[in-house]
Design a protein around this motif. Structure first.
Motif, short mmCIF file in Angstrom:
data_model
loop_
_atom_site.label_atom_id
_atom_site.label_comp_id
_atom_site.label_asym_id
_atom_site.label_seq_id
_atom_site.Cartn_x
_atom_site.Cartn_y
_atom_site.Cartn_z
N SER A 1 0.83 -1.20 0.00
CA SER A 1 0.00 0.00 0.00
C SER A 1 0.86 1.24 0.00
O SER A 1 1.91 1.29 0.64
CB SER A 1 -0.89 0.04 1.25
OG SER A 1 -1.70 -1.10 1.34
N PRO B 1 0.98 5.40 0.99
CA PRO B 1 0.34 6.27 1.99
C PRO B 1 -0.92 6.92 1.43
O PRO B 1 -1.01 7.17 0.22
CB PRO B 1 1.41 7.31 2.31
CG PRO B 1 2.70 6.67 1.93
CD PRO B 1 2.38 5.78 0.75
N LYS B 2 -1.87 7.18 2.30
CA LYS B 2 -3.13 7.82 1.91
C LYS B 2 -2.84 9.09 1.11
O LYS B 2 -2.01 9.90 1.49
CB LYS B 2 -3.94 8.16 3.16
CG LYS B 2 -5.30 8.74 2.87
CD LYS B 2 -6.06 9.00 4.15
CE LYS B 2 -7.38 9.67 3.87
NZ LYS B 2 -8.11 9.93 5.10
N GLY B 3 -3.53 9.21 -0.01
CA GLY B 3 -3.39 10.38 -0.86
C GLY B 3 -2.41 10.22 -2.01
O GLY B 3 -2.43 11.00 -2.95
N THR C 1 -9.47 -0.90 -5.27
CA THR C 1 -10.01 0.46 -5.13
C THR C 1 -10.96 0.54 -3.94
O THR C 1 -11.73 1.47 -3.84
CB THR C 1 -10.76 0.87 -6.42
OG1 THR C 1 -11.80 -0.08 -6.68
CG2 THR C 1 -9.82 0.93 -7.61
N SER D 1 -10.29 0.98 -0.74
CA SER D 1 -9.63 1.51 0.43
C SER D 1 -9.31 2.98 0.22
O SER D 1 -9.42 3.50 -0.89
CB SER D 1 -8.35 0.72 0.69
OG SER D 1 -7.66 1.24 1.80
N VAL D 2 -8.86 3.64 1.25
CA VAL D 2 -8.47 5.05 1.13
C VAL D 2 -7.05 5.20 0.61
O VAL D 2 -6.59 6.31 0.38
CB VAL D 2 -8.61 5.79 2.49
CG1 VAL D 2 -10.06 5.83 2.93
CG2 VAL D 2 -7.73 5.16 3.55
N CYS D 3 -6.33 4.08 0.44
CA CYS D 3 -4.97 4.15 -0.09
C CYS D 3 -4.86 3.27 -1.34
O CYS D 3 -5.55 2.28 -1.48
CB CYS D 3 -3.96 3.73 0.96
SG CYS D 3 -4.14 2.05 1.53
N ASP D 4 -4.00 3.69 -2.23
CA ASP D 4 -3.73 2.92 -3.45
C ASP D 4 -2.94 1.68 -3.05
O ASP D 4 -1.90 1.80 -2.40
CB ASP D 4 -2.93 3.81 -4.42
CG ASP D 4 -2.84 3.25 -5.81
OD1 ASP D 4 -3.63 2.35 -6.17
OD2 ASP D 4 -1.98 3.74 -6.58
N HIS D 5 -3.42 0.51 -3.43
CA HIS D 5 -2.70 -0.70 -3.05
C HIS D 5 -2.93 -1.84 -4.03
O HIS D 5 -3.89 -1.84 -4.80
CB HIS D 5 -3.06 -1.15 -1.63
CG HIS D 5 -4.47 -1.60 -1.43
ND1 HIS D 5 -5.53 -0.75 -1.37
CD2 HIS D 5 -4.97 -2.85 -1.27
CE1 HIS D 5 -6.64 -1.45 -1.17
NE2 HIS D 5 -6.32 -2.73 -1.12
#
Length: 71
Positions: free
Chosen positions: A26, A28-30, A64, A66-70
């Motif tokens: 993952s 980081p968020k954003g 897609t 989650s709040v983070c790209d992973h």
């Protein structure tokens, strides 16, 4: 998801070690990585596990949910 079912089928009926490894990576968020960057990240992680990503089959699935790209 079809890919998950295929891996579950591949490992079913075997009480021993599974013939595959599942890793979640993952950002980081954003932050969002382009496909090409994810490919570099995945190949680097596979190499760090002591495996050759150019000589073994592997897949990466981008999520897609989650709040983070992973992957």
């Amino acid at each position: 998801m079809d890919v998950i079912r295929r891996f579950q089928d591949f490992g079913s009926g075997n009480d021993g070690p599974k013939p595959f490894r599942h890793v979640t990576m993952s950002l980081p968020k954003g932050l969002v990585a382009a496909r090409r960057l994810w490919l570099r990240i995945a190949k680097t992680a596979i190499k760090k596990l002591g495996l050759d990503p150019d000589r073994m089959p592997w897949i990466a699935v981008r999520h897609t949910d989650s709040v983070c790209d992973h992957i």
